[in-house]
Design a protein around this motif. Structure first.
Motif, PDB file in Angstrom:
ATOM      1  N   VAL A 174      -4.011  43.084   0.413  1.00 56.14           N
ATOM      2  CA  VAL A 174      -4.800  42.904  -0.793  1.00 56.14           C
ATOM      3  C   VAL A 174      -3.939  42.163  -1.816  1.00 56.14           C
ATOM      4  O   VAL A 174      -2.711  42.236  -1.773  1.00 56.14           O
ATOM      5  N   GLY A 175      -4.569  41.425  -2.712  1.00 56.90           N
ATOM      6  CA  GLY A 175      -3.841  40.731  -3.775  1.00 56.90           C
ATOM      7  C   GLY A 175      -2.873  39.703  -3.204  1.00 56.90           C
ATOM      8  O   GLY A 175      -3.177  38.982  -2.248  1.00 56.90           O
ATOM      9  N   ASP A 176      -1.671  39.648  -3.763  1.00 60.90           N
ATOM     10  CA  ASP A 176      -0.662  38.658  -3.373  1.00 60.90           C
ATOM     11  C   ASP A 176       0.112  39.085  -2.132  1.00 60.90           C
ATOM     12  O   ASP A 176       1.340  38.965  -2.084  1.00 60.90           O
ATOM     13  N   TRP A 177      -0.608  39.597  -1.159  1.00 57.04           N
ATOM     14  CA  TRP A 177       0.090  40.189   0.005  1.00 57.04           C
ATOM     15  C   TRP A 177       0.724  39.153   0.911  1.00 57.04           C
ATOM     16  O   TRP A 177       1.551  39.499   1.743  1.00 57.04           O
ATOM     17  N   GLN A 178       0.381  37.887   0.722  1.00 56.42           N
ATOM     18  CA  GLN A 178       1.016  36.853   1.549  1.00 56.42           C
ATOM     19  C   GLN A 178       1.930  35.948   0.730  1.00 56.42           C
ATOM     20  O   GLN A 178       2.483  34.984   1.234  1.00 56.42           O
ATOM     21  N   GLN A 179       2.114  36.311  -0.533  1.00 57.99           N
ATOM     22  CA  GLN A 179       2.962  35.558  -1.459  1.00 57.99           C
ATOM     23  C   GLN A 179       4.451  35.780  -1.115  1.00 57.99           C
ATOM     24  O   GLN A 179       4.906  36.910  -1.041  1.00 57.99           O
ATOM     25  N   PRO A 180       5.218  34.703  -0.938  1.00 56.98           N
ATOM     26  CA  PRO A 180       6.655  34.888  -0.686  1.00 56.98           C
ATOM     27  C   PRO A 180       7.389  35.399  -1.939  1.00 56.98           C
ATOM     28  O   PRO A 180       7.069  34.991  -3.052  1.00 56.98           O
ATOM     29  N   PHE A 181       8.339  36.290  -1.720  1.00 59.53           N
ATOM     30  CA  PHE A 181       9.197  36.798  -2.806  1.00 59.53           C
ATOM     31  C   PHE A 181      10.580  37.072  -2.235  1.00 59.53           C
ATOM     32  O   PHE A 181      10.806  36.969  -1.028  1.00 59.53           O
ATOM     33  N   SER A 182      11.499  37.451  -3.117  1.00 58.77           N
ATOM     34  CA  SER A 182      12.882  37.714  -2.704  1.00 58.77           C
ATOM     35  C   SER A 182      13.009  39.180  -2.284  1.00 58.77           C
ATOM     36  O   SER A 182      12.776  40.083  -3.085  1.00 58.77           O
ATOM     37  N   ALA A 183      13.378  39.398  -1.041  1.00 62.17           N
ATOM     38  CA  ALA A 183      13.375  40.762  -0.501  1.00 62.17           C
ATOM     39  C   ALA A 183      14.452  41.636  -1.146  1.00 62.17           C
ATOM     40  O   ALA A 183      14.271  42.831  -1.321  1.00 62.17           O
ATOM     41  N   GLN A 184      15.589  41.037  -1.471  1.00 61.44           N
ATOM     42  CA  GLN A 184      16.686  41.777  -2.099  1.00 61.44           C
ATOM     43  C   GLN A 184      17.048  43.053  -1.323  1.00 61.44           C
ATOM     44  O   GLN A 184      17.201  42.997  -0.110  1.00 61.44           O
ATOM     45  N   SER A 185      17.160  44.169  -2.004  1.00 60.18           N
ATOM     46  CA  SER A 185      17.707  45.381  -1.375  1.00 60.18           C
ATOM     47  C   SER A 185      16.839  45.972  -0.279  1.00 60.18           C
ATOM     48  O   SER A 185      17.300  46.852   0.460  1.00 60.18           O
ATOM     49  N   VAL A 186      15.610  45.552  -0.188  1.00 53.94           N
ATOM     50  CA  VAL A 186      14.782  46.029   0.912  1.00 53.94           C
ATOM     51  C   VAL A 186      15.435  45.689   2.253  1.00 53.94           C
ATOM     52  O   VAL A 186      15.326  46.450   3.226  1.00 53.94           O
ATOM     53  N   THR A 187      16.156  44.578   2.288  1.00 55.44           N
ATOM     54  CA  THR A 187      16.813  44.183   3.549  1.00 55.44           C
ATOM     55  C   THR A 187      17.884  45.177   3.990  1.00 55.44           C
ATOM     56  O   THR A 187      18.289  45.161   5.151  1.00 55.44           O
ATOM     57  N   LYS A 188      18.343  46.010   3.071  1.00 53.07           N
ATOM     58  CA  LYS A 188      19.390  46.982   3.430  1.00 53.07           C
ATOM     59  C   LYS A 188      18.924  47.905   4.562  1.00 53.07           C
ATOM     60  O   LYS A 188      19.742  48.425   5.326  1.00 53.07           O
ATOM     61  N   VAL A 189      17.614  48.144   4.646  1.00 51.10           N
ATOM     62  CA  VAL A 189      17.092  49.002   5.704  1.00 51.10           C
ATOM     63  C   VAL A 189      17.296  48.362   7.069  1.00 51.10           C
ATOM     64  O   VAL A 189      17.744  49.021   8.020  1.00 51.10           O
ATOM     65  N   TYR A 190      17.008  47.071   7.168  1.00 47.73           N
ATOM     66  CA  TYR A 190      17.113  46.395   8.461  1.00 47.73           C
ATOM     67  C   TYR A 190      18.578  46.216   8.865  1.00 47.73           C
ATOM     68  O   TYR A 190      18.941  46.346  10.029  1.00 47.73           O
ATOM     69  N   THR A 191      19.422  45.921   7.891  1.00 44.71           N
ATOM     70  CA  THR A 191      20.842  45.797   8.179  1.00 44.71           C
ATOM     71  C   THR A 191      21.406  47.127   8.668  1.00 44.71           C
ATOM     72  O   THR A 191      22.203  47.181   9.613  1.00 44.71           O
ATOM     73  N   LEU A 192      20.967  48.206   8.007  1.00 44.55           N
ATOM     74  CA  LEU A 192      21.403  49.533   8.457  1.00 44.55           C
ATOM     75  C   LEU A 192      20.946  49.797   9.885  1.00 44.55           C
ATOM     76  O   LEU A 192      21.734  50.259  10.730  1.00 44.55           O
ATOM     77  N   ALA A 193      19.670  49.500  10.165  1.00 43.69           N
ATOM     78  CA  ALA A 193      19.150  49.761  11.513  1.00 43.69           C
ATOM     79  C   ALA A 193      19.925  48.956  12.552  1.00 43.69           C
ATOM     80  O   ALA A 193      20.300  49.474  13.618  1.00 43.69           O
ATOM     81  N   LEU A 194      20.227  47.689  12.245  1.00 41.27           N
ATOM     82  CA  LEU A 194      20.970  46.851  13.192  1.00 41.27           C
ATOM     83  C   LEU A 194      22.394  47.374  13.386  1.00 41.27           C
ATOM     84  O   LEU A 194      22.900  47.441  14.509  1.00 41.27           O
ATOM     85  N   ALA A 195      23.056  47.750  12.292  1.00 41.71           N
ATOM     86  CA  ALA A 195      24.424  48.258  12.410  1.00 41.71           C
ATOM     87  C   ALA A 195      24.450  49.564  13.189  1.00 41.71           C
ATOM     88  O   ALA A 195      25.327  49.796  14.022  1.00 41.71           O
ATOM     89  N   LEU A 196      23.458  50.400  12.948  1.00 42.05           N
ATOM     90  CA  LEU A 196      23.378  51.677  13.647  1.00 42.05           C
ATOM     91  C   LEU A 196      23.119  51.442  15.137  1.00 42.05           C
ATOM     92  O   LEU A 196      23.695  52.120  15.996  1.00 42.05           O
ATOM     93  N   ALA A 197      22.275  50.474  15.438  1.00 42.46           N
ATOM     94  CA  ALA A 197      21.998  50.157  16.839  1.00 42.46           C
ATOM     95  C   ALA A 197      23.265  49.665  17.545  1.00 42.46           C
ATOM     96  O   ALA A 197      23.509  49.987  18.699  1.00 42.46           O
ATOM     97  N   HIS A 198      24.084  48.894  16.811  1.00 45.96           N
ATOM     98  CA  HIS A 198      25.317  48.362  17.411  1.00 45.96           C
ATOM     99  C   HIS A 198      26.435  49.397  17.482  1.00 45.96           C
ATOM    100  O   HIS A 198      27.165  49.454  18.442  1.00 45.96           O
ATOM    101  N   GLU A 199      26.587  50.158  16.417  1.00 44.69           N
ATOM    102  CA  GLU A 199      27.794  50.985  16.304  1.00 44.69           C
ATOM    103  C   GLU A 199      27.534  52.461  16.547  1.00 44.69           C
ATOM    104  O   GLU A 199      28.471  53.218  16.836  1.00 44.69           O
ATOM    105  N   GLY A 200      26.308  52.913  16.408  1.00 45.90           N
ATOM    106  CA  GLY A 200      26.012  54.341  16.600  1.00 45.90           C
ATOM    107  C   GLY A 200      26.666  55.207  15.544  1.00 45.90           C
ATOM    108  O   GLY A 200      26.975  54.744  14.438  1.00 45.90           O
ATOM    109  N   GLU A 201      26.919  56.447  15.908  1.00 47.48           N
ATOM    110  CA  GLU A 201      27.407  57.457  14.960  1.00 47.48           C
ATOM    111  C   GLU A 201      28.696  57.061  14.240  1.00 47.48           C
ATOM    112  O   GLU A 201      28.970  57.531  13.136  1.00 47.48           O
TER     113      GLU A 201
END
Lengths: 308, 308, 308, 308
Positions: free
Chosen positions: B57-84
């Motif tokens: 709904v609304g500007d749902w396809q509008q590009p914006f700067s993700a900023q700190s939201v990306t921290k979730v994906y970086t965490l998931a990738l690092a966790l997948a690589h390095e584990g505990e």
């Protein structure tokens, strides 16, 4: 893949068996003699379904000192009486510091971070006492009604022992009073607070008595204590603030709203499904029962009943 | 009683209508020019089901700067690589302090409280860069694959602007390096970190790309990124630490694991059910999108889809 | 009753004799190899009269690394160039925290507490460099002129070693830059700062070179560096802030304005009477030379030459 | 060049004249009604020579509330009774934080930073009360004897008012008691403490009564209260800690050991030469008399009688 649960009993038996093999079980709280005598090898666990059916294992009917676990019920009662206004006197953010810390209280003008650190629980007790005239009585009556155990009561020796070692809580209360955030005279407030902490109860009692949080605010007799939204809110505060400065780790390992006490008890809620209470007096460095956290971790892993 | 949801579309329409009437919408982040130009009256929201079906709904396809939201994906990738082992370098407790704070870092010997404060995200980026040799590339590739948007990329102007205003992050990186908790040379690390923050994306992309956290670790192509337990853990860290020092309030109001960014986006997860992304550039005093939090609050109230 | 002093020589001999019997002498600084090799049993002490007459004992002509003692001269030079405006960039209150602390810097918006903590010295160096274009050169020239030792110079190995271990100072500099309180590019500033710290000198040199503070601002050649009021001010800042977080204890025991360095040197001033430098590489837990403080304590007790 | 002083009278007259032209004089303390009524345009100043000869100007014989200035005499009496052991209960380092701060007390296990912050003064009172059985009586008797004013006494209204607003000091006392650093029952200790603060006196009285600190420990009757070393130590603690978190600035501007109180008084010591008391109720943001600090600054500039 998590197992499908028909009855909780086999899961509890399995966990109790695993806990028997647990090595380091921590040390009991030692700041008052009544708690220092706790045996880290004692262990009990109970699960109550929404209808009050309760399953138990080990020392699940053994009486113990509820301590900070009671902060959940006092919060629920104060919220039921005062509604949103309560949050003008106490926050709902994790403290990020050990549970007695005065530091944030000073930086934040006498408004404690959340209702589950000691300062916050003193404020909640102050509000409840102001509204009911008998905060500890209101708590006892509520726990008796919800647990169905009419004999549930305070332990006078424990309360007296807390009072004798109460300088730090007296400091907190006077400090907040200096900011105008306490209305009850400090000695009265401390008496009410220590009485609440001294409630003697069991895993069976607490698992059943916590049911209103799994039933979205509905009490045992079908009446409503909290709105659906308020019940959700209490669960949220438990998840983010319920286990001192280990809330993040608890959420990470257990993934359920929970509240621990230095007597060794931890209660936990699976919204819409069931409530748990586990007890073992040995604590870790952050004040949470070692066997208790381990047992809850195993429970959510075995049943898949995490909120995440 | 929450409504029963057949399609998310009418719920989104209703929320967008309510948001149009919202008064104070906060102010855009002003520390770099690229963000300061954001219009608080822009609003977009998307919901993705487990199978990738997406509603908006609304500007749902509008590009914006993700900023700190990306921290979730970086965490998931690092966790997948390095584990505990990752958790030896970064904690998972709420910080209890504003998101740039150096105080706790000093008291806790250079180990940041959690992966979502800047210090923690720098450490996670350091680990991921050490393991992959290209942290920002790994993030971009992952987001392209999960969102299905092959054009998703960094915004060079934003990255350059962050670098030009990067003294505080440089201070954090050097400070942790002084404790031996950073292995990548600081200038390289900062380049990687600012690139990640600069990802340009949309509500549609992020709602879909976050699906692996609702699918207990399973990627869009059916392969597994995280174990069920790790996915639960990431969700738990989001809930307790995902919205700066307002995590308690977010859990209380919204009741979902979520992560915000100063670009105005917030992602949220309903485990086992769906993922959301909302965007509106006006921020509150703690750095979270005003309209975004309101919209998520309404969503969980209307659908009953809170974890509590 | 204090003894009447005709010459300082016998007092120094007596003190050196007592120091020989001193038990625990602390440990040399170990954060860079060049300092870690320091021998805690080395000891030198010098006293300079207002006219430059100098008395010495033990290793009083032994070269050592001046380290933070140079912060006094840099402050005096910056104050001479910039006057009162300097205090808009750095405070003059005791820090009450260990010498590298970032905590107060954060609470106080990038303005360091005083010129003698590392953050403050970085700011003073920044000001001096901005005003002279060559902060370290200005310091070297000043020390050569005041001590009369034209060979006095930087130790390149020490400076290189400081740079290699300079992450914490880099963090401080970037952090203050983020508040706009640093104008020199950080790498240049750090080079200047580490050069200053690396000055190689001796008790004899420093006792004589400090004379301007006992002569109320008058340099060795009779010209004025500081106004009488400024000289008093530098002495005041030395007394309240000169020995890290042990300033109160130093004032209590020694009762003189003093400044210590992790190389093991301490300079001290008896306004209107004489200046001292003592050196011994073994440090206490707060970074001050153990034998050095003891020797100065004995000096003021034996001569009665405390400011109190 | 400072003027040569034959009599202090003309210097005082000159300063009083200058103070009359002073613009902003601050505001009186407002936490209790008795102090809030203070008029910032009142001003008195007295200087006492070693032999008790006293010079005065303005309201130098006007009674006022001594408040924290009494902490100096209580410290001297406790030190005389207990000697070095006193320092096991209270430190002698600047606090670096506002005068009521609980933060450092928590980090430092209930040992206050110095005897002049409230927490430290409570500890000193506790020690003196333990040793004499009547801390406030011991203080009154001492001040009567040293000032020669047999009518000097407590102000009961002020003491009662302090008690009524005493929650913060009660918090401090209970907090230190929780660390075992208070032996007197808290209510008794607070009574003694507030009585001391309430002493009603004048510039004339205090300038004369402080003489023992300029006479290196010798009382008015020629007997010794403190060793020469102890007198030096009290002066040192005054210089580094006597004016709350403005001690550095006070040393910088005035350059004398001094102690201020929220009643508007400041005492100061020129060791071996004279003692001063100045009074004016308007305070700056850090709790020190605006006109008082200015007057002392002028005094040391005009006479050259700084310790630096």
């Amino acid at each position: 893949m998590p197992i499908m649960v028909l009855s909780f009993q086999p899961v509890l038996e399995l966990i109790a068996e695993e806990i028997r093999g647990l090595g380091d079980r921590g040390r009991p709280a030692d700041y008052i003699p009544a708690l220092a005598a706790g045996d880290p090898h004692r262990f009990g666990m109970a699960v109550a379904e929404l209808d009050g059916t309760v399953y138990g294992v080990g020392d699940w009917q053994q009486p113990f000192s509820a301590q900070s676990v009671t902060k959940v019920y006092t919060l629920a009662l104060a919220l039921a009486h005062e509604g949103e206004l309560l949050w003008e006197h106490v926050g709902r953010e994790p403290s990020g510091n050990p549970f007695n810390s005065l530091v944030q209280l000073e930086y934040e003008n006498g408004i404690p971070r959340n209702p589950f650190i000691n300062a916050g629980a003193l404020v909640v007790t102050d509000r409840l006492h102001r509204l009911t005239g008998d905060a500890s009585g209101a708590l006892r009556d509520f726990l008796r009604a919800e647990s169905g155990n009419a004999d549930l009561d305070f332990d006078r020796d424990v309360a007296a022992s807390e009072t004798a070692h109460g300088d730090r809580n007296a400091a907190l209360a006077h400090f907040m009073a200096s900011y105008g955030n306490i209305s009850t005279p400090v000695p009265t407030l401390l008496r009410e607070y220590f009485r609440q902490c001294s409630v003697e109860t069991s895993c069976a009692d607490l698992a059943v008595a916590t049911g209103f949080l799994a039933r979205h605010g509905i009490r045992a007799d079908g009446s409503r204590l909290l709105t659906r939204s308020q019940a959700k809110q209490v669960n949220a505060v438990m998840l983010t603030c319920g286990t001192y400065d280990a809330a993040g780790d608890f959420a990470y390992r257990v993934g359920l709203p929970g509240k621990s006490g230095v007597g060794g008890a931890i209660i936990a809620v699976v919204p819409g499904r069931c409530t748990l209470c586990v007890w073992s007096p040995g604590l870790d460095a952050r004040g949470n029962s070692v066997a208790g956290v381990t047992a809850l971790d195993r429970f959510t892993t075995l049943t898949g009943l995490s909120v995440f």
